[in-house]
Design a protein around this motif. Sequence first.
Motif, PDB file in Angstrom:
ATOM      1  N   ASN A   1     -82.601  26.963 -77.440  1.00  0.00           N
ATOM      2  CA  ASN A   1     -82.346  25.997 -76.369  1.00  0.00           C
ATOM      3  C   ASN A   1     -82.438  26.676 -75.001  1.00  0.00           C
ATOM      4  O   ASN A   1     -82.955  26.092 -74.040  1.00  0.00           O
ATOM      5  CB  ASN A   1     -80.979  25.340 -76.541  1.00  0.00           C
ATOM      6  CG  ASN A   1     -80.978  24.313 -77.639  1.00  0.00           C
ATOM      7  OD1 ASN A   1     -82.033  23.800 -78.000  1.00  0.00           O
ATOM      8  ND2 ASN A   1     -79.807  24.027 -78.186  1.00  0.00           N
TER       9      ASN A   1
ATOM     10  N   ARG B   1     -78.738  17.077 -71.843  1.00  0.00           N
ATOM     11  CA  ARG B   1     -78.892  17.018 -73.307  1.00  0.00           C
ATOM     12  C   ARG B   1     -78.319  18.270 -73.982  1.00  0.00           C
ATOM     13  O   ARG B   1     -77.734  18.186 -75.054  1.00  0.00           O
ATOM     14  CB  ARG B   1     -80.372  16.859 -73.672  1.00  0.00           C
ATOM     15  CG  ARG B   1     -80.816  15.416 -73.622  1.00  0.00           C
ATOM     16  CD  ARG B   1     -82.229  15.259 -74.146  1.00  0.00           C
ATOM     17  NE  ARG B   1     -83.067  14.993 -72.978  1.00  0.00           N
ATOM     18  CZ  ARG B   1     -84.140  15.691 -72.633  1.00  0.00           C
ATOM     19  NH1 ARG B   1     -84.580  16.659 -73.399  1.00  0.00           N
ATOM     20  NH2 ARG B   1     -84.820  15.406 -71.548  1.00  0.00           N
TER      21      ARG B   1
ATOM     22  N   TYR C   1     -75.587  18.576 -76.930  1.00  0.00           N
ATOM     23  CA  TYR C   1     -75.942  19.271 -78.165  1.00  0.00           C
ATOM     24  C   TYR C   1     -74.918  20.369 -78.489  1.00  0.00           C
ATOM     25  O   TYR C   1     -74.466  20.503 -79.621  1.00  0.00           O
ATOM     26  CB  TYR C   1     -77.348  19.864 -78.033  1.00  0.00           C
ATOM     27  CG  TYR C   1     -77.851  20.508 -79.298  1.00  0.00           C
ATOM     28  CD1 TYR C   1     -78.031  21.868 -79.382  1.00  0.00           C
ATOM     29  CD2 TYR C   1     -78.145  19.732 -80.428  1.00  0.00           C
ATOM     30  CE1 TYR C   1     -78.492  22.468 -80.549  1.00  0.00           C
ATOM     31  CE2 TYR C   1     -78.603  20.323 -81.592  1.00  0.00           C
ATOM     32  CZ  TYR C   1     -78.776  21.690 -81.650  1.00  0.00           C
ATOM     33  OH  TYR C   1     -79.235  22.264 -82.792  1.00  0.00           O
TER      34      TYR C   1
END
Length: 173
Positions: A66, A87, A91
């Motif tokens: 990520n 996001r 997450y």
Amino acid sequence: NISRLHADVESKLESTKKSHKKEKGLLTSDLKTTAKLVDKLEKKLNNLNAALKESKENCKISAEMNESLMKDMEKNAQTATAAYKEREEEYEADIVKKTEEFETAMSKIIQEHETTVLKMTEEHDADMLKKTEEHDAAASNLTEEHDAIVAEMTALAAKKAEEHQIAVTTMVR
């Protein structure tokens, strides 16, 4: 007649000894079975710990991936970076939540296994103690019966010896 009684008592004592030895073997077998069950539970626990470790490593790898994506997106556009950060936070919160749920579930499973093993061990120990006490009581009763028969036979032999002595003394006169 006395020797037959003595033989009967010795036979009962030998039978009790054999029974005690057999029961001791069964108890030893039960203990080995319990030990095997504990080993199996320990293996399961080790497997669960390995799965937990792997899950944590996967989470770490995911977080690293990520981070790399975030850097790529920052190069492309500031707007995309803002959306990605939003996001990513969701997450990561989800990963934390799922990790906490997994750790809680694992802790519960481990606790249940430990409780089961402890209960089984306590029941086995109590059963072994009860059976040992029963065997000790049976052996004690047989010993008391044997001692009583020997005392009775000794008294009878003394009485017969006294009667024989009186008969001999009477014959001699």
